[in-house]
Write an enzyme that holds these catalytic residues in place. Structure first.
Site, PDB file in Angstrom:
ATOM      1  N   VAL A 193       8.035  49.865  23.077  1.00 53.56           N
ATOM      2  CA  VAL A 193       7.065  50.970  23.831  1.00 53.56           C
ATOM      3  C   VAL A 193       7.737  52.542  23.427  1.00 53.56           C
ATOM      4  O   VAL A 193       9.073  52.180  23.563  1.00 53.56           O
ATOM      5  CB  VAL A 193       6.980  50.818  25.153  1.00 53.56           C
ATOM      6  CG1 VAL A 193       5.854  49.351  25.573  1.00 53.56           C
ATOM      7  CG2 VAL A 193       8.498  50.841  26.068  1.00 53.56           C
ATOM      8  N   SER A 194       7.000  53.279  23.204  1.00 53.76           N
ATOM      9  CA  SER A 194       7.643  54.519  22.971  1.00 53.76           C
ATOM     10  C   SER A 194       7.239  55.418  24.276  1.00 53.76           C
ATOM     11  O   SER A 194       6.668  54.808  25.323  1.00 53.76           O
ATOM     12  CB  SER A 194       7.092  55.324  22.072  1.00 53.76           C
ATOM     13  OG  SER A 194       5.552  55.400  21.997  1.00 53.76           O
ATOM     14  N   THR A 195       7.826  56.684  24.528  1.00 57.89           N
ATOM     15  CA  THR A 195       7.599  57.375  25.821  1.00 57.89           C
ATOM     16  C   THR A 195       6.064  57.455  26.182  1.00 57.89           C
ATOM     17  O   THR A 195       5.907  57.181  27.383  1.00 57.89           O
ATOM     18  CB  THR A 195       8.301  58.681  25.730  1.00 57.89           C
ATOM     19  OG1 THR A 195       9.521  58.537  25.124  1.00 57.89           O
ATOM     20  CG2 THR A 195       8.113  59.272  26.784  1.00 57.89           C
TER      21      THR A 195
END
Length: 323
Positions: free
Chosen positions: A14-16
């Site tokens: 997951v990214s931000t």
């Protein structure tokens, strides 16, 4: 490989911006992938979790750990293809590593499985698209650099040349090295060969830019580079630059020939010559006074120049060609 013997590595990321989306959390991805392994009878070798990492590069700790342990698993399983990569070039490089090591790649949502014939077909298309993207990026970079060279006269971002260093994108003179450059031009102008210049500099323990010994090629590169006269060479053209000159234009042209810094277009080749520029002068025989002839010129379809001479006394016409 049989499905019941397949050891799979589960990769979740997951990214931000993804963390706020429902269904994209690391736990949600792991739950769905684990369920698929249970249905297919696959063995989970390990779960690799990258949190807050972008998919546009490979600088991810769990991603690197996963490939360092590539012998522990037979296939890589992800929820979606963009969980592993958002860059087609990096994806193609990853697939090359997997193929080289005999590993498979499976994406749950896209139904992509490189262990099947259809999966390998799709993989080939993805790799060709990545190659196309890479070549197009190269073309755009070349066009941009050519435009920059013509309009701004700024350096093209090469490594620090001897006598200069980059400071905020500009070339700044290093005076200690600039003195050596002036010595090289002076020695060459006095009649010393490039080999003799290189030997003298090495004997004095003067280091090159990389700290090595001088050689003929190193000296030649300095003598032939218009950078030291305040110019830049790009794609066969020489244009004024924005950097300070180390030697005068007269000194540079004395070492390289008059007019070296005046060239604005590539030199003509045998395959192309402008139609108003004859390839050869009138043959010498046509200039002899004893002939008492007049000469006219025309261009043939093959690109040759045809000189036609007509005797003033009415003698038959004589033709001569010059390529």
């Amino acid at each position: 490989m049989q499905s019941e013997q397949l050891r799979v590595a589960l990769y979740v990321r997951v990214s931000t911006e993804d963390q706020a989306r429902e269904g994209y959390s690391l736990d949600a991805q792991t739950k769905r992938l684990t369920a698929m392994c249970k249905v297919r009878g696959w063995t989970i070798a390990d779960v690799y979790r990258d949190e807050g990492c972008s998919g546009r590069n490979t600088d991810r700790p769990e991603y690197r750990r996963m490939f360092s342990e590539i012998d522990r698993w037979d296939a890589l399983l992800v929820l979606k293809m963009d969980r592993i990569h958002r860059n087609s070039v990096n994806f193609a490089r990853m697939m090359e590593v997997l193929n080289k090591n005999g590993k498979g790649f499976i994406s749950l949502n896209e139904k992509f499985d490189s262990t099947t014939a259809m999966g390998r077909f799709v993989m080939d298309i993805v790799q060709r698209m990545a190659q196309l993207e890479s070549e197009q990026i190269g073309e755009r970079v070349k066009i941009g650099m050519a435009k920059k060279a013509k309009s701004t006269g700024e350096p093209m971002g090469s490594p620090d040349p001897y006598g200069y260093e980059y400071c905020s994108g500009k070339l700044v003179v290093i005076e200690s090295e600039a003195e050596v450059v002036r010595r090289i031009f002076d020695m060459y102008g006095s009649g010393m060969s490039m080999e003799a210049i290189a030997c003298e500099l090495s004997a004095e323990h003067i280091p090159t830019k990389k700290g090595g010994a001088w050689c003929r090629q190193t000296v030649r590169c300095i003598l032939r580079n218009p950078l030291y006269a305040g110019y830049l060479r790009w794609d066969g053209m020489v244009r004024p630059g924005t950097q300070a000159a180390i030697v005068s234009e007269e000194a540079f042209e004395s070492a390289n020939g008059r007019g070296t810094l005046c060239r604005r277009r590539p030199r003509y080749t045998a395959a192309y010559r402008p139609r108003n520029r004859p390839s050869k002068a009138i043959p010498s025989m046509l200039r002899r006074r004893s002939w008492r002839t007049t000469a006219s010129r025309r261009i043939t379809r093959s690109g040759q120049f045809m000189w036609t001479t007509v005797s003033r006394g009415g003698a038959p016409t004589v033709q001569h060609t010059a390529g």
